[in-house]
Motif scaffolding. Structure first.
Motif, PDB file in Angstrom:
ATOM      1  N   GLY A 293       0.799  -1.220   0.000  1.00  0.00           N
ATOM      2  CA  GLY A 293       0.000   0.000   0.000  1.00  0.00           C
ATOM      3  C   GLY A 293       0.826   1.262   0.000  1.00  0.00           C
ATOM      4  O   GLY A 293       0.286   2.367  -0.114  1.00  0.00           O
ATOM      5  N   GLN A 294       2.159   1.137   0.146  1.00  0.00           N
ATOM      6  CA  GLN A 294       3.037   2.288   0.110  1.00  0.00           C
ATOM      7  C   GLN A 294       3.417   2.608  -1.344  1.00  0.00           C
ATOM      8  O   GLN A 294       3.413   1.718  -2.205  1.00  0.00           O
ATOM      9  CB  GLN A 294       4.314   2.015   0.924  1.00  0.00           C
ATOM     10  N   PRO A 295       3.739   3.877  -1.640  1.00  0.00           N
ATOM     11  CA  PRO A 295       4.159   4.213  -3.012  1.00  0.00           C
ATOM     12  C   PRO A 295       5.411   3.423  -3.403  1.00  0.00           C
ATOM     13  O   PRO A 295       6.354   3.309  -2.625  1.00  0.00           O
ATOM     14  CB  PRO A 295       4.437   5.721  -2.937  1.00  0.00           C
ATOM     15  N   VAL A 296       5.390   2.871  -4.595  1.00  0.00           N
ATOM     16  CA  VAL A 296       6.515   2.079  -5.078  1.00  0.00           C
ATOM     17  C   VAL A 296       6.921   2.582  -6.458  1.00  0.00           C
ATOM     18  O   VAL A 296       6.121   3.157  -7.204  1.00  0.00           O
ATOM     19  CB  VAL A 296       6.164   0.579  -5.149  1.00  0.00           C
ATOM     20  N   GLN A 297       8.193   2.350  -6.772  1.00  0.00           N
ATOM     21  CA  GLN A 297       8.751   2.662  -8.087  1.00  0.00           C
ATOM     22  C   GLN A 297       9.723   1.531  -8.412  1.00  0.00           C
ATOM     23  O   GLN A 297      10.752   1.377  -7.758  1.00  0.00           O
ATOM     24  CB  GLN A 297       9.470   4.021  -8.088  1.00  0.00           C
ATOM     25  N   VAL A 298       9.393   0.706  -9.394  1.00  0.00           N
ATOM     26  CA  VAL A 298      10.170  -0.491  -9.705  1.00  0.00           C
ATOM     27  C   VAL A 298      10.715  -0.376 -11.119  1.00  0.00           C
ATOM     28  O   VAL A 298       9.989  -0.010 -12.053  1.00  0.00           O
ATOM     29  CB  VAL A 298       9.306  -1.766  -9.563  1.00  0.00           C
ATOM     30  N   ASP A 299      12.002  -0.685 -11.280  1.00  0.00           N
ATOM     31  CA  ASP A 299      12.646  -0.745 -12.595  1.00  0.00           C
ATOM     32  C   ASP A 299      13.799  -1.738 -12.471  1.00  0.00           C
ATOM     33  O   ASP A 299      14.883  -1.398 -12.020  1.00  0.00           O
ATOM     34  CB  ASP A 299      13.150   0.634 -13.021  1.00  0.00           C
ATOM     35  N   VAL A 300      13.545  -3.001 -12.869  1.00  0.00           N
ATOM     36  CA  VAL A 300      14.505  -4.060 -12.586  1.00  0.00           C
ATOM     37  C   VAL A 300      14.465  -5.094 -13.703  1.00  0.00           C
ATOM     38  O   VAL A 300      13.451  -5.285 -14.375  1.00  0.00           O
ATOM     39  CB  VAL A 300      14.180  -4.716 -11.223  1.00  0.00           C
ATOM     40  N   LEU A 301      15.619  -5.758 -13.934  1.00  0.00           N
ATOM     41  CA  LEU A 301      15.730  -6.871 -14.861  1.00  0.00           C
ATOM     42  C   LEU A 301      15.648  -8.172 -14.069  1.00  0.00           C
ATOM     43  O   LEU A 301      16.332  -8.324 -13.042  1.00  0.00           O
ATOM     44  CB  LEU A 301      17.044  -6.819 -15.643  1.00  0.00           C
ATOM     45  N   LEU A 302      14.829  -9.128 -14.555  1.00  0.00           N
ATOM     46  CA  LEU A 302      14.629 -10.386 -13.842  1.00  0.00           C
ATOM     47  C   LEU A 302      14.820 -11.551 -14.805  1.00  0.00           C
ATOM     48  O   LEU A 302      14.190 -11.581 -15.870  1.00  0.00           O
ATOM     49  CB  LEU A 302      13.221 -10.459 -13.243  1.00  0.00           C
ATOM     50  N   PRO A 303      15.676 -12.521 -14.455  1.00  0.00           N
ATOM     51  CA  PRO A 303      15.736 -13.766 -15.234  1.00  0.00           C
ATOM     52  C   PRO A 303      14.617 -14.701 -14.774  1.00  0.00           C
ATOM     53  O   PRO A 303      14.552 -15.087 -13.606  1.00  0.00           O
ATOM     54  CB  PRO A 303      17.125 -14.322 -14.898  1.00  0.00           C
ATOM     55  N   LEU A 304      13.729 -15.065 -15.691  1.00  0.00           N
ATOM     56  CA  LEU A 304      12.563 -15.882 -15.360  1.00  0.00           C
ATOM     57  C   LEU A 304      12.486 -17.087 -16.287  1.00  0.00           C
ATOM     58  O   LEU A 304      13.233 -17.186 -17.273  1.00  0.00           O
ATOM     59  CB  LEU A 304      11.283 -15.047 -15.472  1.00  0.00           C
TER      60      LEU A 304
END
Length: 695
Positions: A293-304
Motif C-alpha cells: 500500500g506504500q508508493p513504489v517505483q520499480v525498474d529491474v531486470l529479472l531472469p525468469l
C-alpha cells in the motif's frame, strides 16, 4: 402542431365551462319567462279597462319582454363569452409556444403520415441534418431518407407500427442525406395528432461521430497491440489489497501462456517463475512492496522461466497510482529483453575481442589528438622504446624524425584523395635511433573527441619483401572488414535499444486509452483517441523505419539494383532536389559483402548530397564494366567542398568500405563545382590466407 397536453387541458376546461353556462342561461331564461307571463298578464288585466287598452298594454309587455330578455341573455352570456375568448387566446398561445419549441429544438424532428409516409412537418434542425430545404423536404416521403439497402428493414418497421399505431419505439438505422452520404442514426418514434389527424413523430439522433470514435478507439487499440507485439511488451495493473492483477494478452504470450478468453484477475506470482533462488527472493520482496500500500517505483531486470521451460530476461517496471475512486493501485509493464541482453553481452564480448586484437596486433596503434598521444598499444610502446603508459602524452615531434615531421603533419591534415593513403617515413626513439616505418591513418572518436588513428608498421627489417607487404595489406583489409561487422552488430543493438526506449511511451498510450474508455465527454474523448492514434502511428512507423534503415530487407530479398532504387526514392521523396537514376541490371549478383559496401557508400553519398551540398540535381548510376567489376557513381551540382580541408568521418568510412572488399573510391570536388563520388568494386571479395574469420 397540435396534440400537446396543455392544449388538451384547455379544450376540456372550455367544454366544461360551456356546458355549465348553457344550463344557467336556459334555466334563467325559463324562470324569467314564466315569472313575466304570470305577473304581466295579471297586471294587464288589472290595468286594462277595455280590449283596446288590453291590446296596448299587451304590446308594451311584449316589447318590454324582448328588451328585458335581450339584456338578461347578454348579462348571462357575457362572462361565458369572455371566458371563451380567453380560453381561445390561451389555446393559440399554447399552440404557438409548442410550435416555437418544435422549431427551436436543436434535435432533428420530423412528423410524417403513417399510411401515406408523406413528411408533414420538419424543424430546421432536421432540414440541416438531412441537408434539404424545408419546402423540398415536405414534398418527400419518409422513404427518401432511407438508403436503398435499408428499405426492407423500413418496411418491416412500418408494418409493425401500422399494427400497433400507439407504439413507442427506439431503433438504430442508416439514413440517407440529400448529398448521398449515409449517417448512422438513432430514431425515437411515437404517435401524435397533427392537424386533427393521426401521425408519427420521429426524433433523429446522429450517432455517426460516436460510432466513428468507437471505431478509432478500436483501431488505436489494435495499433497499440501491434506496437506491443513488435516491442515484446505488455501492460498490467495490480490491486494491492487483494494481491491480484489484470494483465494484457501480450503478458501471457510473453510467458508462453494462452491468454484467457474473458477478463480475469490472477496473482502475479503465478506468472513470475524465477530462474534461480536469488531471483525468487527478489521477486517475493518486490511483490510484498507492491502489495504493502506504500508508493513504489520499480525498474529491474529479472531472469525468469517461461511455461515452455526456456529462460527469458524481462524488464519489469511499475509505479503506484490512484483510480477515480481514490483507491491505490500499481500499474506497470513487463518486456521481454532477452534478445537485447544477449546482444549487449555479445557486443561486450566483441569489444573485448577488439581490444585484445589491438593489443596483440603486430603493428603500432596510436591515437593522436592535437599532436599528442592519447592511446598506444603495447606493440607501439615497444616499437618506440617506451613503457606502455609512458608513451601517453608524447608529442608527434618526439616520434617522427625532424626531416620528415613537416611531411607527416601535412599528410595527417590532408583530405582523402590528395595524399597517399600510406606514407613511409623515418621514426625516432628516445635514445636517438631511427627506423623506417609505414604509416596509415584514419579518423576515430576517442574520449569524446575527434582524433587521428595512426597505424605504425616497422619497415626497417630488410627481409620484408613486397609479398609480405601485400599480405599485411590483406590483413588490414580483413581487420577493417571485421570493424565494419562490429559496427553492423552495434547498429542492431541500437535498434533493439530504440525499441526499449519507446516502451514507456507505448505504456503511456495504453494507459491513456484505458482512461479514454471511461471519459464521458465525447469531444474530449475524441481528442484523446485521435492523439493516441497519431502517437501510435508515429511510434509504429518510427520502429519500422529505424529497423529498415539499419538493415534494409530489400538488399537481401531483391538485390543491389532494387535496393538502390528504393533507398534513393525514400531519401528524395519529400525534397525538391531532382534525382536522376541510371541503374542497369548486373549480369550476376555480387557477393553479399560487395552489395552491402556498395549500398552503404551510395546511401552515405546521397545523404551528404541532400544535407550538405544544397544541390538541385543528383545523378545516381550503377553500371557493369565487365563480368568482373561494377561501377557506382554519384554526382551532384551542389556547393562542393575543398578537398584540401578537413575530412569528415563519412568520407573515410566510404573509402574504408571500398578498400575492405578490394575496391577503389575516388572523390572529386571543388567550391561551386559540385561533387563526384566514383567507386569501382569487384563482384567477389578477394580471399587472402590471413583474412580474419567472420564474426
Amino acid at each position: 402542431m397540435s396534440g400537446s397536453a396543455p392544449a388538451s387541458f384547455a379544450t376540456s376546461a372550455l367544454a366544461r365551462q360551456l356546458r355549465r353556462g348553457r344550463r344557467r342561461v336556459v334555466l334563467g331564461y325559463t324562470l324569467l319567462a314564466l315569472a313575466w307571463i304570470a305577473c304581466s298578464d295579471a297586471a294587464v288585466i288589472a290595468l286594462a279597462g277595455d280590449l283596446q287598452q288590453a291590446t296596448y298594454w299587451q304590446g308594451l309587455k311584449g316589447a318590454f319582454f324582448i328588451f328585458a330578455s335581450a339584456a338578461v341573455i347578454y348579462h348571462l352570456l357575457r362572462p361565458l363569452g369572455t371566458h371563451l375568448l380567453h380560453a381561445h387566446q390561451r389555446l393559440e398561445d399554447s399552440e404557438q409556444q409548442h410550435r416555437q419549441v418544435f422549431l427551436d429544438n436543436p434535435g432533428p424532428i420530423l412528423v410524417y403520415d403513417l399510411h401515406s409516409l408523406r413528411i408533414l412537418d420538419a424543424n430546421p434542425a432536421a432540414c440541416a441534418l438531412f441537408r434539404w430545404k424545408r419546402p423540398a423536404l415536405l414534398e418527400q416521403t419518409i422513404e427518401a431518407l432511407w438508403p436503398p439497402g435499408a428499405t426492407a428493414a423500413l418496411e418491416a418497421k412500418l408494418a409493425q407500427l401500422r399494427a400497433e399505431p400507439d407504439q413507442v419505439c427506439t431503433f438504430r438505422t442508416p439514413m440517407l442525406l440529400r448529398d448521398g452520404s449515409v449517417r448512422q442514426m438513432e430514431l425515437r418514434s411515437n404517435a401524435v395528432q397533427f392537424q386533427r389527424r393521426p401521425a408519427r413523430l420521429l426524433i433523429a439522433i446522429d450517432r455517426t461521430a460516436e460510432d466513428e470514435a468507437l471505431l478509432r478507439r478500436d483501431q488505436a487499440l489494435a495499433r497499440l497491440e501491434e506496437a506491443h507485439t513488435l516491442a515484446c511488451i505488455g501492460a498490467w495493473e495490480l490491486d494491492p489489497q487483494s494481491g491480484t492483477g489484470h494483465y494484457a494478452d501480450q503478458v501471457y504470450r510473453l510467458f508462453g501462456r494462452r491468454p484467457p478468453e474473458t477478463r480475469r484477475w490472477h496473482r502475479f506470482e503465478e506468472l513470475l517463475v524465477a530462474a534461480d533462488p536469488a531471483t525468487a527472493a527478489l521477486t517475493g520482496q518486490l511483490l510484498a512492496d507492491m502489495c504493502s500500500g506504500q508508493p513504489v517505483q520499480v525498474d529491474v531486470l529479472l531472469p525468469l522461466l517461461a511455461m515452455d521451460g526456456r529462460q527469458i530476461t524481462v524488464h519489469l517496471r511499475a509505479r503506484s497510482t490512484g483510480d477515480a475512486t481514490g483507491h491505490s493501485r500499481v500499474v506497470g509493464t513487463v518486456q521481454d529483453v532477452t534478445e537485447r541482453e544477449q546482444s549487449r553481452r555479445l557486443l561486450r564480448e566483441r569489444e573485448e575481442q577488439f581490444r585484445e586484437l589491438v593489443r596483440v596486433l603486430p603493428d603500432g596503434v596510436v591515437i593522436l589528438s592535437a599532436g599528442h598521444v592519447l592511446y598506444a598499444n603495447a606493440w607501439a610502446a615497444r616499437l618506440f622504446g617506451y613503457a606502455q603508459h609512458t608513451l601517453l602524452g608524447e608529442s608527434l615531434a618526439s616520434l617522427v624524425s625532424a626531416p620528415d615531421l613537416a611531411r607527416v603533419e601535412l599528410w595527417l591534415q590532408a583530405s582523402a584523395g590528395e595524399m597517399p593513403e600510406q606514407l613511409q617515413v623515418a621514426m625516432q626513439r628516445p635514445d636517438g635511433t631511427r627506423f623506417q616505418a609505414g604509416l596509415a591513418q584514419g579518423e576515430v572518436r576517442y574520449g569524446g573527441r575527434d582524433c587521428r588513428l595512426l597505424i605504425v608498421r616497422d619497415l626497417s627489417d630488410s627481409e620484408r619483401t613486397q609479398a609480405a607487404l601485400a599480405i599485411s595489406n590483406r590483413e588490414l583489409q580483413a581487420m577493417a572488414g571485421r570493424l565494419f561487422s562490429l559496427q553492423e552488430d552495434e547498429r542492431r543493438a541500437i535498434s533493439r535499444d530504440l525499441h526499449d526506449d519507446i516502451g514507456q511511451a507505448i505504456t503511456a498510450m495504453k494507459l491513456s486509452a484505458w482512461a479514454a474508455l471511461d471519459e464521458d465527454d465525447l469531444q474530449r474523448r475524441n481528442q484523446d483517441l485521435q492523439q493516441i492514434v497519431s502517437l501510435a502511428d508515429t511510434t509504429v512507423a518510427k520502429l519500422r523505419d529505424i529497423s529498415t534503415l539499419l538493415r534494409p530487407p530489400q538488399l537481401d530479398a531483391l538485390g543491389l539494383e532494387a535496393a538502390l532504387r528504393w533507398q534513393a526514392g525514400v531519401l528524395f521523396r519529400s525534397t525538391s532536389t531532382e534525382l536522376l537514376t541510371r541503374i542497369q541490371s548486373l549480369p550476376q549478383r555480387p557477393d553479399s559483402d560487395i552489395e552491402q559496401a556498395c549500398f552503404r557508400i551510395a546511401q552515405e553519398s546521397l545523404t551528404n548530397a541532400l544535407r550538405h551540398a544544397r544541390a538541385s540535381q543528383v545523378e545516381l548510376s550503377l553500371l557493369a564494366l565487365d563480368t568482373q567489376r561494377l561501377h557506382l557513381q554519384i554526382r551532384d551540382d551542389g556547393e562542393g567542398f575543398d578537398p584540401d580541408g578537413p575530412r569528415g568521418l563519412g568520407l573515410i568510412v566510404m573509402r574504408e568500405r571500398a578498400q575492405s572488399v578490394g575496391g577503389q573510391l575516388r572523390i572529386e570536388s571543388a567550391h561551386g563545382a559540385g561533387t563526384l563520388v566514383d567507386v569501382h568494386l569487384p563482384y567477389q571479395v578477394p580471399q587472402g590466407p590471413n583474412e580474419l574469420p567472420d564474426a
